[in-house]
Motif scaffolding. Structure first.
Motif, PDB file in Angstrom:
ATOM      1  N   GLY A  12       2.642  51.025  57.893  1.00  5.12           N
ATOM      2  CA  GLY A  12       3.721  50.877  57.043  1.00  5.12           C
ATOM      3  C   GLY A  12       3.217  50.581  55.667  1.00  5.12           C
ATOM      4  O   GLY A  12       3.838  50.490  54.569  1.00  5.12           O
ATOM      5  N   THR A  13       2.040  50.441  55.329  1.00  3.02           N
ATOM      6  CA  THR A  13       1.360  50.312  54.122  1.00  3.02           C
ATOM      7  C   THR A  13       0.238  51.239  53.743  1.00  3.02           C
ATOM      8  O   THR A  13       0.524  52.407  52.859  1.00  3.02           O
ATOM      9  CB  THR A  13       0.765  48.780  53.632  1.00  3.02           C
ATOM     10  N   ILE A  14      -0.725  51.355  54.551  1.00  2.00           N
ATOM     11  CA  ILE A  14      -1.808  52.403  54.250  1.00  2.00           C
ATOM     12  C   ILE A  14      -1.553  53.651  54.408  1.00  2.00           C
ATOM     13  O   ILE A  14      -1.621  54.482  53.785  1.00  2.00           O
ATOM     14  CB  ILE A  14      -3.144  51.775  54.959  1.00  2.00           C
ATOM     15  N   ILE A  15      -1.258  53.836  55.769  1.00  2.00           N
ATOM     16  CA  ILE A  15      -0.885  55.257  56.155  1.00  2.00           C
ATOM     17  C   ILE A  15       0.490  55.964  55.626  1.00  2.00           C
ATOM     18  O   ILE A  15       0.314  56.972  55.009  1.00  2.00           O
ATOM     19  CB  ILE A  15      -0.566  55.384  57.674  1.00  2.00           C
ATOM     20  N   SER A  16       1.467  54.969  55.387  1.00  3.17           N
ATOM     21  CA  SER A  16       2.589  55.442  54.603  1.00  3.17           C
ATOM     22  C   SER A  16       2.305  55.939  53.232  1.00  3.17           C
ATOM     23  O   SER A  16       2.802  56.851  52.719  1.00  3.17           O
ATOM     24  CB  SER A  16       3.735  54.408  54.769  1.00  3.17           C
ATOM     25  N   TYR A  17       1.738  54.920  52.480  1.00  2.00           N
ATOM     26  CA  TYR A  17       1.322  55.461  51.169  1.00  2.00           C
ATOM     27  C   TYR A  17       0.496  56.533  51.064  1.00  2.00           C
ATOM     28  O   TYR A  17       0.736  57.269  50.167  1.00  2.00           O
ATOM     29  CB  TYR A  17       0.655  54.250  50.644  1.00  2.00           C
ATOM     30  N   THR A  18      -0.498  56.815  51.897  1.00  2.00           N
ATOM     31  CA  THR A  18      -1.439  57.908  51.797  1.00  2.00           C
ATOM     32  C   THR A  18      -0.704  59.177  52.153  1.00  2.00           C
ATOM     33  O   THR A  18      -0.656  60.297  51.358  1.00  2.00           O
ATOM     34  CB  THR A  18      -2.584  57.780  52.884  1.00  2.00           C
ATOM     35  N   LEU A  19       0.200  59.269  53.259  1.00  2.00           N
ATOM     36  CA  LEU A  19       1.101  60.203  53.445  1.00  2.00           C
ATOM     37  C   LEU A  19       1.998  60.440  52.497  1.00  2.00           C
ATOM     38  O   LEU A  19       2.195  61.692  51.925  1.00  2.00           O
ATOM     39  CB  LEU A  19       1.632  60.054  54.895  1.00  2.00           C
ATOM     40  N   TYR A  20       2.653  59.724  51.712  1.00  2.00           N
ATOM     41  CA  TYR A  20       3.763  59.710  50.652  1.00  2.00           C
ATOM     42  C   TYR A  20       2.904  60.407  49.782  1.00  2.00           C
ATOM     43  O   TYR A  20       3.603  61.284  48.989  1.00  2.00           O
ATOM     44  CB  TYR A  20       4.254  58.349  50.491  1.00  2.00           C
ATOM     45  N   PHE A  21       1.980  59.942  48.985  1.00  2.00           N
ATOM     46  CA  PHE A  21       1.371  60.503  47.729  1.00  2.00           C
ATOM     47  C   PHE A  21       0.602  61.775  48.044  1.00  2.00           C
ATOM     48  O   PHE A  21       0.523  62.567  47.135  1.00  2.00           O
ATOM     49  CB  PHE A  21       0.185  59.347  47.410  1.00  2.00           C
ATOM     50  N   GLU A  22       0.136  61.973  49.368  1.00  2.00           N
ATOM     51  CA  GLU A  22      -0.208  63.565  49.493  1.00  2.00           C
ATOM     52  C   GLU A  22       1.001  64.408  49.603  1.00  2.00           C
ATOM     53  O   GLU A  22       0.851  65.523  48.997  1.00  2.00           O
ATOM     54  CB  GLU A  22      -0.924  63.480  50.972  1.00  2.00           C
ATOM     55  N   GLY A  23       2.046  64.184  49.984  1.00  2.00           N
ATOM     56  CA  GLY A  23       3.192  64.929  49.995  1.00  2.00           C
ATOM     57  C   GLY A  23       3.721  65.026  48.574  1.00  2.00           C
ATOM     58  O   GLY A  23       4.005  66.213  48.302  1.00  2.00           O
ATOM     59  N   LEU A  24       3.589  63.951  47.802  1.00  2.00           N
ATOM     60  CA  LEU A  24       3.781  64.019  46.317  1.00  2.00           C
ATOM     61  C   LEU A  24       3.077  65.079  45.635  1.00  2.00           C
ATOM     62  O   LEU A  24       3.496  65.806  44.779  1.00  2.00           O
ATOM     63  CB  LEU A  24       3.965  62.539  45.788  1.00  2.00           C
TER      64      LEU A  24
END
Length: 299
Positions: free
Chosen positions: A229-241
């Motif tokens: 909910g923090t490390i993986i989600s932020y990484t995926l979100y910003f990669e998608g961004l």
């Protein structure tokens, strides 16, 4: 190109879904295992921030810390860490403790509409048509969530509404303060540093004790909150961004409250009434109007 865009959509969708999971895990840890919101926020930010800091140091070396060579940017980073990231995390978890994960999430999302109101005030103008509709739907959604359509009944506690509102304000600060830093020093670098600084600041204030009883369910829930909910989600979100851009990313991210709702129903057995769904959809529609408007203008 299409395959790359598809990957961006998938990354953003998964990132938002894991954010929804984190809220459900936090609700379980606070309400079922009696871990205070401030303590849980401190554990989350310090552990996630430490892991992310190690990652950017390995990946980017000294470049990851370049922000500290500029005194003004360092001040902005610390301010963002405290009043943006830390404040948003703490108020969000406190709102969950008084309500539930889906309600806390959509109340926080009203921060996006607050940005529209702030912009209109600063530009001394009335809202455009899309912005006006967005504000109306956000107000309606909050009303339905708080009263379930009965003006004489408040189904959310005063504390839940208060901290939900503070969470929205923190989200507004979180969105408005760091864009120049993100562009100048890199999104993942600033996110990792801000998360770590938030954790350090919070542990100095709260000094949380280590839970006496730690079992497999606490470990699983904490992994869902911190790792997924923090490390993986932020990484995926910003990669998608980085692939599909901020407008489409923010639109897809609206799946977060829906995922929080589904996880709460499946994992915790939470029950919601029809008016809860109406309130959630009104606020999501308010956010979607703004994103679609920006998408049309951009294209």
């Amino acid at each position: 190109m299409k395959n790359k865009n598809l990957k961006g959509y998938l990354y953003t969708l998964l990132g938002a879904t894991f954010w929804g999971l984190s809220g459900t895990c936090a609700y379980y840890l606070m309400n079922d295992r009696s871990i205070p919101p401030l303590d849980l926020s401190t554990y989350r930010m310090l552990i996630a921030g430490s892991i992310m800091l190690i990652y950017i140091l390995i990946k980017n070396g000294k470049e990851a810390l370049r922000v500290f060579t500029n005194l003004k940017d360092t001040f902005v980073l610390i301010s963002f860490s405290i009043f943006g990231m830390a404040a948003m995390q703490v108020t969000y978890l406190i709102t969950i403790s008084y309500t539930n994960a889906p309600t806390a999430t959509v109340l926080q999302y009203t921060g996006i509409v607050m940005i529209v109101v702030l912009v209109c005030v600063l530009e001394t103008r009335l809202p455009y048509r899309a912005e006006g509709f967005s504000i109306i739907f956000a107000i309606l959604g909050t009303f339905f969530l708080a009263t379930r359509g009965n003006i004489h009944t408040l189904v959310i506690s005063n504390e839940g509404l208060l901290y939900g509102g503070l969470s929205a304000v923190a989200m507004m600060i979180y969105t408005l303060v760091p864009p120049k830093l993100l562009k100048k020093y890199g999104t993942i670098n600033i996110t990792a540093l801000a998360t770590f600084i938030s954790g350090v600041m919070m542990i100095l204030v709260s000094r949380p004790p280590i839970p006496e009883k730690i079992d497999s369910l606490i470990i699983l829930a904490f992994m869902g909150l911190t790792f997924f909910g923090t490390i993986i989600s932020y990484t995926l979100y910003f990669e998608g961004l980085s692939i599909i851009g901020p407008v489409k990313t923010s639109l897809i991210a609206c799946v977060e409250p829906i995922s929080a709702l589904l996880f709460s129903m499946v994992l915790l057995g939470e029950h919601f009434v029809f008016m809860d769904f109406v309130g959630i959809m009104c606020i999501l529609f308010a956010v979607a109007i703004l994103s679609i408007k920006d998408l049309w203008v951009k294209e």
